[in-house]
Structure formats: structure tokens, C-alpha cells
Design a protein around this motif. Structure first.
Motif, PDB file in Angstrom:
ATOM      1  N   MET A   1      34.282  60.091  73.357  1.00  0.00           N
ATOM      2  CA  MET A   1      32.876  59.796  73.575  1.00  0.00           C
ATOM      3  C   MET A   1      32.239  59.445  72.241  1.00  0.00           C
ATOM      4  SD  MET A   1      29.750  62.143  75.006  1.00  0.00           S
ATOM      5  CE  MET A   1      30.017  63.372  73.784  1.00  0.00           C
ATOM      6  N   LYS A   2      31.437  58.398  72.268  1.00  0.00           N
ATOM      7  CA  LYS A   2      30.708  58.000  71.080  1.00  0.00           C
ATOM      8  C   LYS A   2      29.307  58.612  71.135  1.00  0.00           C
ATOM      9  CE  LYS A   2      30.465  53.585  70.338  1.00  0.00           C
ATOM     10  NZ  LYS A   2      30.161  52.187  69.960  1.00  0.00           N
ATOM     11  N   LEU A   3      28.935  59.344  70.091  1.00  0.00           N
ATOM     12  CA  LEU A   3      27.587  59.894  69.954  1.00  0.00           C
ATOM     13  C   LEU A   3      26.841  59.022  68.958  1.00  0.00           C
ATOM     14  CD1 LEU A   3      28.648  62.529  71.290  1.00  0.00           C
ATOM     15  CD2 LEU A   3      27.340  63.761  69.589  1.00  0.00           C
ATOM     16  N   ILE A   4      25.784  58.393  69.428  1.00  0.00           N
ATOM     17  CA  ILE A   4      24.932  57.598  68.551  1.00  0.00           C
ATOM     18  C   ILE A   4      23.720  58.465  68.253  1.00  0.00           C
ATOM     19  CG2 ILE A   4      23.636  55.452  68.293  1.00  0.00           C
ATOM     20  CD1 ILE A   4      25.560  54.350  70.563  1.00  0.00           C
ATOM     21  N   LEU A   5      23.715  59.027  67.056  1.00  0.00           N
ATOM     22  CA  LEU A   5      22.682  59.981  66.655  1.00  0.00           C
ATOM     23  C   LEU A   5      21.616  59.266  65.836  1.00  0.00           C
ATOM     24  CD1 LEU A   5      25.144  62.750  65.449  1.00  0.00           C
ATOM     25  CD2 LEU A   5      24.085  62.545  67.696  1.00  0.00           C
ATOM     26  N   VAL A   6      20.362  59.491  66.200  1.00  0.00           N
ATOM     27  CA  VAL A   6      19.240  58.867  65.500  1.00  0.00           C
ATOM     28  C   VAL A   6      18.342  59.978  64.982  1.00  0.00           C
ATOM     29  CG1 VAL A   6      17.263  57.306  65.700  1.00  0.00           C
ATOM     30  CG2 VAL A   6      19.332  56.882  67.060  1.00  0.00           C
ATOM     31  N   LEU A 131      27.896  68.155  77.061  1.00  0.00           N
ATOM     32  CA  LEU A 131      27.907  66.697  77.035  1.00  0.00           C
ATOM     33  C   LEU A 131      29.323  66.152  77.213  1.00  0.00           C
ATOM     34  CD1 LEU A 131      25.853  64.404  76.612  1.00  0.00           C
ATOM     35  CD2 LEU A 131      26.410  64.488  74.184  1.00  0.00           C
ATOM     36  N   LEU A 132      30.282  66.753  76.544  1.00  0.00           N
ATOM     37  CA  LEU A 132      31.672  66.305  76.658  1.00  0.00           C
ATOM     38  C   LEU A 132      32.211  66.491  78.073  1.00  0.00           C
ATOM     39  CD1 LEU A 132      33.052  67.547  73.246  1.00  0.00           C
ATOM     40  CD2 LEU A 132      32.793  65.177  73.964  1.00  0.00           C
ATOM     41  N   ARG A 133      31.761  67.539  78.743  1.00  0.00           N
ATOM     42  CA  ARG A 133      32.187  67.756  80.138  1.00  0.00           C
ATOM     43  C   ARG A 133      31.669  66.652  81.071  1.00  0.00           C
ATOM     44  NH1 ARG A 133      32.514  73.118  78.657  1.00  0.00           N
ATOM     45  NH2 ARG A 133      30.337  73.681  78.807  1.00  0.00           N
ATOM     46  N   PHE A 184      33.996  61.489  69.336  1.00  0.00           N
ATOM     47  CA  PHE A 184      34.732  62.670  69.761  1.00  0.00           C
ATOM     48  C   PHE A 184      35.783  62.208  70.760  1.00  0.00           C
ATOM     49  CE2 PHE A 184      31.003  64.612  68.017  1.00  0.00           C
ATOM     50  CZ  PHE A 184      31.464  65.800  67.473  1.00  0.00           C
ATOM     51  N   GLN A 185      37.043  62.229  70.350  1.00  0.00           N
ATOM     52  CA  GLN A 185      38.130  61.726  71.168  1.00  0.00           C
ATOM     53  C   GLN A 185      38.596  62.706  72.227  1.00  0.00           C
ATOM     54  OE1 GLN A 185      39.295  58.638  71.117  1.00  0.00           O
ATOM     55  NE2 GLN A 185      37.840  58.133  69.534  1.00  0.00           N
ATOM     56  N   ARG A 186      38.281  63.980  72.031  1.00  0.00           N
ATOM     57  CA  ARG A 186      38.781  64.975  72.962  1.00  0.00           C
ATOM     58  C   ARG A 186      37.682  65.985  73.237  1.00  0.00           C
ATOM     59  NH1 ARG A 186      39.042  69.158  69.715  1.00  0.00           N
ATOM     60  NH2 ARG A 186      39.461  68.841  67.538  1.00  0.00           N
ATOM     61  N   ALA A 187      37.840  66.689  74.318  1.00  0.00           N
ATOM     62  CA  ALA A 187      36.882  67.750  74.625  1.00  0.00           C
ATOM     63  C   ALA A 187      37.036  68.866  73.623  1.00  0.00           C
ATOM     64  CB  ALA A 187      37.122  68.278  76.037  1.00  0.00           C
ATOM     65  N   ILE A 188      35.934  69.464  73.252  1.00  0.00           N
ATOM     66  CA  ILE A 188      35.945  70.555  72.293  1.00  0.00           C
ATOM     67  C   ILE A 188      35.830  71.864  73.044  1.00  0.00           C
ATOM     68  CG2 ILE A 188      34.577  71.702  70.509  1.00  0.00           C
ATOM     69  CD1 ILE A 188      33.826  69.037  69.443  1.00  0.00           C
ATOM     70  N   VAL A 189      36.678  72.779  72.709  1.00  0.00           N
ATOM     71  CA  VAL A 189      36.501  74.148  73.159  1.00  0.00           C
ATOM     72  C   VAL A 189      36.011  74.875  71.928  1.00  0.00           C
ATOM     73  CG1 VAL A 189      37.613  76.200  74.038  1.00  0.00           C
ATOM     74  CG2 VAL A 189      38.328  73.957  74.855  1.00  0.00           C
TER      75      VAL A 189
END
Length: 193
Positions: A1-6, A131-133, A184-189
Motif C-alpha cells: 500500500m502506498k501512503l501519500i502523506l501531506v 488501514l493495512l487491513r 508498505f509492502q506487507r501487513a504490519i503486526v
């Protein structure tokens, strides 16, 4: 997932003032300039999340329309750190001993009796996990420099105490209105503290 943070535009507050979780507005002409700059450079039809503080939410609400956001959500977990009694005080008016105590324990010290960086890291990590879920390909997040530093630090997959320390100790300034893209290429635990 790409996070575009502003990061939000410069708020209407004097230089040298601590304003973490305080709701300080952005002057209309500064908001209009940020909107004009960003609407042509950000992708359309993505979900958009924002801190509910007006310096973020005002920009996000206009951009959500401009960019035809597929979803628009205020999320308090994106707020900047709460500096307690330090809020809206000049940094030079805060006792040197208090600032030194924070510098000695960046992750755990509660500036002004407010929130510590570890607590902020915990809520930002919970936002990211949720968000990743949802498995979006990309999202836009309008937030604060502290939130951006924590999201960046979360990429390392460290325990939260180490993530908090990494985010708080780095000398990386994020300009008002800056766009930071994380992947983020993978889900984070979220690792245990």
C-alpha cells in the motif's frame, strides 16, 4: 500500500510556540495556496484520511472534493502529540529542566504532563494496522510532522518503544505542505513494547 502523506500548511501561530494538539487554524490565503499547489500533484479517486485538527481538516475537506476522494475520514489517531501544559506556550518559556528531562527519555517522558511519544506511536500504529487491513492500493493522509515521522519509523518493523525513539530522535524536518510517500509492502503486526 502506498501512503501519500501531506503535512498541513503553516498554521496561524507565532514562531517558537508549542502547539501540538492545540487546534490552531491556517490563514485563508495560506490554505488557498496549499490547496492550489497540492490539487494538481496528488492522485484522484483515492481514500483520504485526516487529523481532525483544523490545520489538517480544512485542507483535507477542500482537497477531498477537488480530488474526488473515494472516501473521506477524520481519524483522531492522526493528531499531533498532546504537550499538556506546554501547549500554546513559547518554547523558551518552558523550564530548561523539563526540556532536558524529555531529551533524556524521548519515548517515555510526558512533556507538560501530556502524551509521551510512545503513546502517540501506539495510536498511530493502530491507525496503520487498521488501514493495512483495508487493503487499499494507495491512500492520502493529511496530518502532522510528528505523525509522518512515526509512520516513517513504523516501516522498520521495530518494537513500538524503539519506533518512538527512532521517530523522536531523528533530525528530519518536514516542511509545511510537504508530501512524503511511503510504501508498505506487507501487513504490519505491531510488535510488543
Amino acid at each position: 500500500m502506498k501512503l501519500i502523506l501531506v503535512r498541513h500548511p503553516a498554521p496561524d501561530v507565532a514562531s517558537g510556540i508549542c502547539y501540538g494538539s492545540s487546534d490552531v487554524a491556517v490563514a485563508p490565503h495560506i490554505l488557498a495556496a496549499a490547496r492550489a499547489s497540492l490539487r494538481g500533484s496528488l492522485p484522484t479517486h483515492l481514500p483520504m484520511y485526516t487529523s481532525p485538527l483544523s490545520r489538517c481538516a480544512a485542507l483535507a475537506s477542500t482537497l477531498a472534493g477537488d480530488l474526488r476522494a473515494s472516501r473521506f475520514t477524520h481519524d483522531a489517531r492522526l493528531m499531533e502529540m498532546d504537550f499538556g501544559s506546554w501547549e500554546l506556550r513559547a518554547w523558551h518559556d518552558i523550564a530548561r529542566g523539563e526540556i532536558d528531562a524529555w531529551a533524556f527519555d524521548l519515548a517515555h517522558y510526558r512533556p507538560g504532563g501530556g502524551e509521551n511519544v510512545l503513546a502517540m506511536a501506539t495510536r498511530v500504529a493502530a491507525f496503520l494496522d487498521d488501514l493495512l487491513r483495508e487493503q487499499h492500493a494507495a491512500v492520502i493522509v493529511i496530518c502532522h510532522a510528528g505523525t509522518i515521522r512515526l509512520l516513517s519509523a513504523l516501516q522498520a518493523g521495530l518494537p513500538l518503544a524503539e519506533t518512538a525513539l527512532l521517530a523522536a530522535s531523528g533530525a528530519h524536518k518536514i516542511a509545511y505542505g510537504a508530501v512524503v510517500t511511503l510504501d508498505f509492502q506487507r501487513a504490519i503486526v505491531t510488535p510488543a513494547i
